[in-house]
Design a protein around this motif. Structure first.
Motif, PDB file in Angstrom:
ATOM      1  N   GLY A 140       0.771  -1.237   0.000  1.00 58.34           N
ATOM      2  CA  GLY A 140       0.000   0.000   0.000  1.00 58.34           C
ATOM      3  C   GLY A 140       0.797   1.279   0.000  1.00 58.34           C
ATOM      4  O   GLY A 140       0.227   2.364   0.129  1.00 58.34           O
ATOM      5  N   ARG A 141       2.116   1.162  -0.159  1.00 55.35           N
ATOM      6  CA  ARG A 141       2.948   2.359  -0.164  1.00 55.35           C
ATOM      7  C   ARG A 141       3.391   2.704  -1.590  1.00 55.35           C
ATOM      8  O   ARG A 141       3.210   1.932  -2.518  1.00 55.35           O
ATOM      9  CB  ARG A 141       4.149   2.155   0.763  1.00 55.35           C
ATOM     10  N   LEU A 142       3.966   3.876  -1.737  1.00 56.11           N
ATOM     11  CA  LEU A 142       4.580   4.322  -2.982  1.00 56.11           C
ATOM     12  C   LEU A 142       6.064   4.502  -2.716  1.00 56.11           C
ATOM     13  O   LEU A 142       6.452   4.839  -1.598  1.00 56.11           O
ATOM     14  CB  LEU A 142       3.969   5.648  -3.453  1.00 56.11           C
ATOM     15  N   VAL A 143       6.872   4.286  -3.734  1.00 56.89           N
ATOM     16  CA  VAL A 143       8.316   4.392  -3.527  1.00 56.89           C
ATOM     17  C   VAL A 143       8.932   5.288  -4.592  1.00 56.89           C
ATOM     18  O   VAL A 143       8.785   5.036  -5.793  1.00 56.89           O
ATOM     19  CB  VAL A 143       9.006   3.011  -3.563  1.00 56.89           C
ATOM     20  N   MET A 144       9.594   6.346  -4.135  1.00 60.50           N
ATOM     21  CA  MET A 144      10.401   7.173  -5.013  1.00 60.50           C
ATOM     22  C   MET A 144      11.746   6.474  -5.173  1.00 60.50           C
ATOM     23  O   MET A 144      12.472   6.331  -4.186  1.00 60.50           O
ATOM     24  CB  MET A 144      10.584   8.575  -4.420  1.00 60.50           C
ATOM     25  N   VAL A 145      12.061   6.005  -6.364  1.00 60.79           N
ATOM     26  CA  VAL A 145      13.288   5.250  -6.562  1.00 60.79           C
ATOM     27  C   VAL A 145      14.267   6.032  -7.438  1.00 60.79           C
ATOM     28  O   VAL A 145      13.877   6.723  -8.381  1.00 60.79           O
ATOM     29  CB  VAL A 145      13.020   3.862  -7.176  1.00 60.79           C
ATOM     30  N   SER A 146      15.535   5.932  -7.078  1.00 66.81           N
ATOM     31  CA  SER A 146      16.598   6.624  -7.790  1.00 66.81           C
ATOM     32  C   SER A 146      17.055   5.779  -8.974  1.00 66.81           C
ATOM     33  O   SER A 146      17.571   4.670  -8.797  1.00 66.81           O
ATOM     34  CB  SER A 146      17.775   6.887  -6.842  1.00 66.81           C
ATOM     35  N   VAL A 147      16.861   6.297 -10.166  1.00 65.13           N
ATOM     36  CA  VAL A 147      17.192   5.577 -11.401  1.00 65.13           C
ATOM     37  C   VAL A 147      17.899   6.521 -12.374  1.00 65.13           C
ATOM     38  O   VAL A 147      17.868   7.739 -12.210  1.00 65.13           O
ATOM     39  CB  VAL A 147      15.928   5.012 -12.083  1.00 65.13           C
ATOM     40  N   HIS A 148      18.518   5.947 -13.393  1.00 62.99           N
ATOM     41  CA  HIS A 148      19.075   6.792 -14.442  1.00 62.99           C
ATOM     42  C   HIS A 148      17.925   7.310 -15.311  1.00 62.99           C
ATOM     43  O   HIS A 148      16.981   6.566 -15.604  1.00 62.99           O
ATOM     44  CB  HIS A 148      20.060   5.989 -15.301  1.00 62.99           C
ATOM     45  N   PRO A 159      22.614   2.281 -19.486  1.00 65.21           N
ATOM     46  CA  PRO A 159      23.198   3.538 -18.993  1.00 65.21           C
ATOM     47  C   PRO A 159      24.608   3.334 -18.446  1.00 65.21           C
ATOM     48  O   PRO A 159      24.962   2.246 -17.993  1.00 65.21           O
ATOM     49  CB  PRO A 159      22.222   3.964 -17.882  1.00 65.21           C
ATOM     50  N   VAL A 160      25.395   4.409 -18.473  1.00 62.97           N
ATOM     51  CA  VAL A 160      26.776   4.324 -17.995  1.00 62.97           C
ATOM     52  C   VAL A 160      26.858   4.414 -16.476  1.00 62.97           C
ATOM     53  O   VAL A 160      27.895   4.132 -15.889  1.00 62.97           O
ATOM     54  CB  VAL A 160      27.640   5.439 -18.625  1.00 62.97           C
ATOM     55  N   ARG A 161      25.786   4.833 -15.833  1.00 66.35           N
ATOM     56  CA  ARG A 161      25.754   4.896 -14.369  1.00 66.35           C
ATOM     57  C   ARG A 161      24.320   4.670 -13.913  1.00 66.35           C
ATOM     58  O   ARG A 161      23.386   4.657 -14.717  1.00 66.35           O
ATOM     59  CB  ARG A 161      26.261   6.246 -13.850  1.00 66.35           C
ATOM     60  N   ARG A 162      24.163   4.521 -12.610  1.00 68.76           N
ATOM     61  CA  ARG A 162      22.842   4.314 -12.041  1.00 68.76           C
ATOM     62  C   ARG A 162      22.453   5.522 -11.210  1.00 68.76           C
ATOM     63  O   ARG A 162      23.287   6.175 -10.610  1.00 68.76           O
ATOM     64  CB  ARG A 162      22.831   3.058 -11.161  1.00 68.76           C
ATOM     65  N   GLY A 163      21.163   5.813 -11.177  1.00 74.89           N
ATOM     66  CA  GLY A 163      20.672   6.911 -10.359  1.00 74.89           C
ATOM     67  C   GLY A 163      20.738   8.246 -11.073  1.00 74.89           C
ATOM     68  O   GLY A 163      21.044   8.350 -12.262  1.00 74.89           O
ATOM     69  N   GLY A 164      20.397   9.305 -10.327  1.00 66.07           N
ATOM     70  CA  GLY A 164      20.400  10.659 -10.856  1.00 66.07           C
ATOM     71  C   GLY A 164      19.030  11.215 -11.173  1.00 66.07           C
ATOM     72  O   GLY A 164      18.897  12.390 -11.515  1.00 66.07           O
ATOM     73  N   HIS A 165      18.004  10.382 -11.054  1.00 66.18           N
ATOM     74  CA  HIS A 165      16.642  10.790 -11.404  1.00 66.18           C
ATOM     75  C   HIS A 165      15.683  10.014 -10.506  1.00 66.18           C
ATOM     76  O   HIS A 165      15.968   8.880 -10.117  1.00 66.18           O
ATOM     77  CB  HIS A 165      16.378  10.465 -12.881  1.00 66.18           C
ATOM     78  N   PHE A 203      19.529   0.515 -14.293  1.00 59.17           N
ATOM     79  CA  PHE A 203      19.149   1.914 -14.082  1.00 59.17           C
ATOM     80  C   PHE A 203      19.115   2.300 -12.601  1.00 59.17           C
ATOM     81  O   PHE A 203      19.290   3.462 -12.254  1.00 59.17           O
ATOM     82  CB  PHE A 203      17.746   2.169 -14.659  1.00 59.17           C
ATOM     83  N   TYR A 204      18.886   1.318 -11.739  1.00 55.33           N
ATOM     84  CA  TYR A 204      18.488   1.552 -10.350  1.00 55.33           C
ATOM     85  C   TYR A 204      19.706   1.651  -9.446  1.00 55.33           C
ATOM     86  O   TYR A 204      20.575   0.784  -9.436  1.00 55.33           O
ATOM     87  CB  TYR A 204      17.570   0.414  -9.910  1.00 55.33           C
ATOM     88  N   ALA A 205      19.737   2.710  -8.627  1.00 55.72           N
ATOM     89  CA  ALA A 205      20.850   2.947  -7.713  1.00 55.72           C
ATOM     90  C   ALA A 205      20.720   2.189  -6.399  1.00 55.72           C
ATOM     91  O   ALA A 205      21.600   2.294  -5.539  1.00 55.72           O
ATOM     92  CB  ALA A 205      20.982   4.449  -7.438  1.00 55.72           C
ATOM     93  N   GLY A 206      19.612   1.471  -6.209  1.00 56.85           N
ATOM     94  CA  GLY A 206      19.454   0.664  -5.013  1.00 56.85           C
ATOM     95  C   GLY A 206      18.929   1.404  -3.801  1.00 56.85           C
ATOM     96  O   GLY A 206      18.952   0.882  -2.687  1.00 56.85           O
ATOM     97  N   ARG A 207      18.423   2.597  -4.000  1.00 53.44           N
ATOM     98  CA  ARG A 207      17.929   3.380  -2.871  1.00 53.44           C
ATOM     99  C   ARG A 207      16.709   4.195  -3.295  1.00 53.44           C
ATOM    100  O   ARG A 207      16.478   4.422  -4.483  1.00 53.44           O
ATOM    101  CB  ARG A 207      19.015   4.319  -2.330  1.00 53.44           C
ATOM    102  N   GLY A 208      15.962   4.630  -2.287  1.00 56.07           N
ATOM    103  CA  GLY A 208      14.783   5.420  -2.572  1.00 56.07           C
ATOM    104  C   GLY A 208      14.150   5.951  -1.303  1.00 56.07           C
ATOM    105  O   GLY A 208      14.747   5.914  -0.226  1.00 56.07           O
TER     106      GLY A 208
END
Length: 218
Positions: A140-148, A159-165, A203-208
């Motif tokens: 029931g939650r929403l997750v803001m996830v850090s992706v390229h 992508p050449v890196r993960r995260g940033g968006h 794409f995913y930086a593993g955090r959010g």
């Protein structure tokens, strides 16, 4: 899906969250991102709360996290503060750190503290696997996830890196996450965009930031 306690979760969960782009005109996002249109020429720039088109243009490229918060607030509270009002509050809370023409952020921990204090939602910064993101959504939650940002075209080059968006995970199936992407392309990757879990990792930086309704568990 099966939770850690062994209880079955629905195979498909989709939260009917309204979509917001980080630009005021979602239909123009491709033209803006591809450089065919200066964001200052967005005809709806004034709806952002910016004082000038130039202020709007500068901030609009940096408002992915604010767009995610606007979606969550509309979903749970039925309110949609302007992007610039929220950006100003995030600066005051230390979630954005501005130094001249540079901006650091969104800084996850002070942002989560701000969301709890200002908006009464549950919020926590966390490191999460894609499976854990899906489990949070199923609960029931929403997750803001850090992706390229190139996740808007998941079948393109890796992508050449993960995260940033930041994007907002609003749904999950056995094999994919459904996201609202503030810089997604109209008709392709904006609302309820399906990203297979096998494609999500590069794409995913593993955090959010996990967001929950008022009165929920932190």
């Amino acid at each position: 899906m099966v939770d850690q306690g062994g209880a079955a979760r629905p195979a498909r969960v989709v939260h009917e969250v309204p979509y917001r782009a980080q630009w005021e005109s979602p239909e123009l996002v491709r033209d803006i991102v591809d450089g065919r249109l200066d964001a200052a020429r967005d005809p709806r720039w004034g709806q952002s709360g910016a004082a000038t088109p130039e202020e709007y243009s500068w901030w609009s490229w940096r408002l992915c996290g604010v767009a995610c918060l606007r979606m969550a607030l509309e979903h749970w509270w039925g309110v949609t503060p302007t992007a610039m009002a929220l950006a100003g509050e995030c600066v005051a809370a230390g979630a954005y750190v501005r130094d001249g023409e540079s901006l650091r952020g969104l800084v996850h921990t002070p942002f989560a503290e701000y969301v709890r204090r200002r908006w009464g939602l549950t919020a926590r910064a966390a490191e999460l696997t894609p499976a854990e993101v899906a489990a949070e959504v199923a609960d029931g939650r929403l997750v803001m996830v850090s992706v390229h940002p190139s996740i808007r075209e998941p079948n393109g080059p890796e992508p050449v890196r993960r995260g940033g968006h930041l994007v907002l995970a609003v749904g999950a199936t056995e094999t994919a996450l459904l996201i609202h992407n503030p810089s997604g392309f109209p008709g392709e990757s904006q609302a309820f965009a399906r990203v297979p879990r096998r494609s999500f990792g590069p794409f995913y930086a593993g955090r959010g930031i996990v967001l929950g309704p008022p009165g929920g568990e932190q």
